[in-house]
Motif scaffolding. Structure first.
Motif, PDB file in Angstrom:
ATOM      1  N   LYS A   1     -15.043 -29.311 -15.535  1.00 44.19           N
ATOM      2  CA  LYS A   1     -16.056 -28.475 -14.887  1.00 44.19           C
ATOM      3  C   LYS A   1     -16.305 -27.216 -15.724  1.00 44.19           C
ATOM      4  CE  LYS A   1     -17.066 -26.324 -10.384  1.00 44.19           C
ATOM      5  NZ  LYS A   1     -17.125 -24.898 -10.719  1.00 44.19           N
TER       6      LYS A   1
ATOM      7  N   ASP B   1     -16.053 -36.921   1.657  1.00 47.67           N
ATOM      8  CA  ASP B   1     -17.344 -36.760   0.994  1.00 47.67           C
ATOM      9  C   ASP B   1     -18.401 -37.625   1.670  1.00 47.67           C
ATOM     10  OD1 ASP B   1     -16.693 -34.937  -1.100  1.00 47.67           O
ATOM     11  OD2 ASP B   1     -15.638 -36.559  -2.115  1.00 47.67           O
TER      12      ASP B   1
ATOM     13  N   GLN C   1     -14.335 -34.996 -11.068  1.00 48.73           N
ATOM     14  CA  GLN C   1     -13.164 -35.291 -10.243  1.00 48.73           C
ATOM     15  C   GLN C   1     -12.586 -36.661 -10.590  1.00 48.73           C
ATOM     16  OE1 GLN C   1     -11.717 -33.423  -7.337  1.00 48.73           O
ATOM     17  NE2 GLN C   1     -12.047 -34.788  -5.606  1.00 48.73           N
TER      18      GLN C   1
ATOM     19  N   ASP D   1     -18.303 -28.378  -6.801  1.00 45.84           N
ATOM     20  CA  ASP D   1     -16.899 -28.024  -6.960  1.00 45.84           C
ATOM     21  C   ASP D   1     -16.056 -29.215  -7.392  1.00 45.84           C
ATOM     22  OD1 ASP D   1     -17.198 -25.355  -6.306  1.00 45.84           O
ATOM     23  OD2 ASP D   1     -16.908 -25.688  -4.163  1.00 45.84           O
ATOM     24  N   THR D   2     -16.614 -30.426  -7.341  1.00 44.95           N
ATOM     25  CA  THR D   2     -15.838 -31.611  -7.707  1.00 44.95           C
ATOM     26  C   THR D   2     -16.417 -32.316  -8.933  1.00 44.95           C
ATOM     27  OG1 THR D   2     -17.088 -32.954  -6.103  1.00 44.95           O
ATOM     28  CG2 THR D   2     -14.999 -31.999  -5.365  1.00 44.95           C
TER      29      THR D   2
ATOM     30  N   GLN E   1      -9.972 -32.084 -13.778  1.00 50.92           N
ATOM     31  CA  GLN E   1     -11.262 -31.786 -13.143  1.00 50.92           C
ATOM     32  C   GLN E   1     -11.703 -30.347 -13.398  1.00 50.92           C
ATOM     33  OE1 GLN E   1     -11.614 -30.543  -9.199  1.00 50.92           O
ATOM     34  NE2 GLN E   1     -13.635 -30.029  -9.988  1.00 50.92           N
TER      35      GLN E   1
ATOM     36  N   ARG F   1     -16.075 -40.788  -0.833  1.00 49.10           N
ATOM     37  CA  ARG F   1     -14.634 -40.601  -0.945  1.00 49.10           C
ATOM     38  C   ARG F   1     -14.218 -39.991   0.371  1.00 49.10           C
ATOM     39  NH1 ARG F   1     -14.893 -38.405  -6.629  1.00 49.10           N
ATOM     40  NH2 ARG F   1     -15.599 -36.530  -5.577  1.00 49.10           N
TER      41      ARG F   1
ATOM     42  N   SER G   1     -25.215 -32.995  -8.181  1.00 44.71           N
ATOM     43  CA  SER G   1     -24.038 -33.543  -7.531  1.00 44.71           C
ATOM     44  C   SER G   1     -24.041 -33.097  -6.081  1.00 44.71           C
ATOM     45  CB  SER G   1     -22.760 -33.062  -8.222  1.00 44.71           C
ATOM     46  OG  SER G   1     -21.613 -33.482  -7.518  1.00 44.71           O
TER      47      SER G   1
ATOM     48  N   ASN H   1     -21.538 -32.168  -4.552  1.00 39.79           N
ATOM     49  CA  ASN H   1     -20.591 -31.055  -4.467  1.00 39.79           C
ATOM     50  C   ASN H   1     -20.251 -30.601  -5.875  1.00 39.79           C
ATOM     51  OD1 ASN H   1     -18.563 -29.229  -3.985  1.00 39.79           O
ATOM     52  ND2 ASN H   1     -17.325 -30.598  -2.708  1.00 39.79           N
TER      53      ASN H   1
ATOM     54  N   LYS I   1      -4.251 -34.166 -12.111  1.00 36.75           N
ATOM     55  CA  LYS I   1      -5.538 -34.501 -11.489  1.00 36.75           C
ATOM     56  C   LYS I   1      -6.478 -33.301 -11.391  1.00 36.75           C
ATOM     57  CE  LYS I   1      -7.457 -36.739  -7.359  1.00 36.75           C
ATOM     58  NZ  LYS I   1      -7.134 -37.499  -6.138  1.00 36.75           N
ATOM     59  N   LYS I   2      -5.978 -32.181 -10.929  1.00 39.04           N
ATOM     60  CA  LYS I   2      -6.842 -31.016 -10.753  1.00 39.04           C
ATOM     61  C   LYS I   2      -7.104 -30.305 -12.075  1.00 39.04           C
ATOM     62  CE  LYS I   2      -8.521 -30.239  -7.639  1.00 39.04           C
ATOM     63  NZ  LYS I   2      -9.753 -30.874  -7.106  1.00 39.04           N
TER      64      LYS I   2
ATOM     65  N   GLY J   1     -19.758 -37.370 -11.755  1.00 38.59           N
ATOM     66  CA  GLY J   1     -18.437 -37.911 -12.071  1.00 38.59           C
ATOM     67  C   GLY J   1     -18.263 -38.097 -13.568  1.00 38.59           C
TER      68      GLY J   1
END
Length: 250
Positions: free
Chosen positions: A110, A178, A45, A41-42, A106, A175, A37, A39, A102-103, A16
């Motif tokens: 990344k 998750d 995030q 992909d996040t 992230q 989350r 992590s 994931n 938001k995306k 994070g």
């Protein structure tokens, strides 16, 4: 148990905000870094409220930026609305705040961390700390992977033994969607005191159920207050520069 054939200077558990900044900081001083992590992909995030700044946190973000961190610059690059809170009050209670895409925030973070030499990304749920002679020497994941390193940084946030309450119902989860982290069970085994951190989030409403014509529009500040002292795209053209910034490692 399979031991990964590389020893790291720093192993970071959690991808994070804190984990990403820790990995970047370690890489900047030449350390070899493993970031784990659940994931990949996040990575980076944002939480349910995609805001950076505010009272207290606004100062912290600028301190991170002054130390070479990326949160402020990434917020500037992916911001939608920038405001100074409490602008009509005294200077001591004013604070910058930005609502981010938001995306985009992230995805960009990344992209940044994936391009930094010295950081290797691993996906897994850390289950146990490896302790030898009263010193942490690595971690073990739930799938039987052991990573060896000189130091371990834990940045798991609210994922450790996470419990979500929705109305009168509750379920485990870091989350929504998750998995939780069971690392806190191992911290208890090692003699650490483990407490629960409680946070809350309001319910969501469907935008189609709102008559926005009856709402007052709140504009952002112009010029927009910035978080980063370093160069970053201006808010109105952030999308144009999304993947064409200078080398993110510098």
């Amino acid at each position: 148990m399979y031991t990964f054939p590389k020893n790291y200077d720093v192993i970071i558990v959690g991808g994070g905000h804190a984990g990403v900044e820790a990995a970047l900081a370690a890489a900047r001083v030449g350390a070899s870094v493993a970031l784990l992590s659940q994931n990949l992909d996040t990575l980076g995030q944002m939480s349910c409220n995609p805001a950076i700044g505010g009272l207290g946190k606004g100062h912290m973000v600028r301190e991170i930026d002054a130390l070479g961190g990326m949160m402020g610059e990434n917020a500037d690059a992916t911001g939608i609305q920038f405001r100074t809170l409490n602008a009509k009050k005294g200077p001591s209670v004013r604070a910058p705040r930005v609502q981010c895409d938001k995306k985009a925030y992230q995805f960009r973070m990344k992209w940044l961390i994936e391009g930094v030499t010295g950081i290797e990304l691993h996906q897994g749920n850390v289950q146990r700390l490896v302790v030898e002679d009263d010193a942490v020497t690595g971690i073990e994941t739930a799938l039987g992977l052991r990573l060896v390193g000189k130091s371990v940084i834990i940045t798991t946030g609210t994922f450790m033994r996470g419990l979500m309450h929705v109305g009168k119902q509750n379920q485990q989860g870091g989350r929504m969607g998750d998995a939780t982290s069971t690392l806190s069970d191992d911290l208890l085994r090692l003699g650490f005191e483990v407490e629960r951190f409680k946070t809350g989030t309001p319910c969501r409403i469907n935008a189609r159920s709102v008559d926005f014509a009856k709402c007052d529009r709140q504009e952002g500040d112009s010029p927009a207050p910035r978080f980063s002292f370093k160069h970053a795209p201006t808010p109105h053209n952030a999308g144009e520069h999304f993947f064409s910034l200078n080398d993110p490692t510098k």
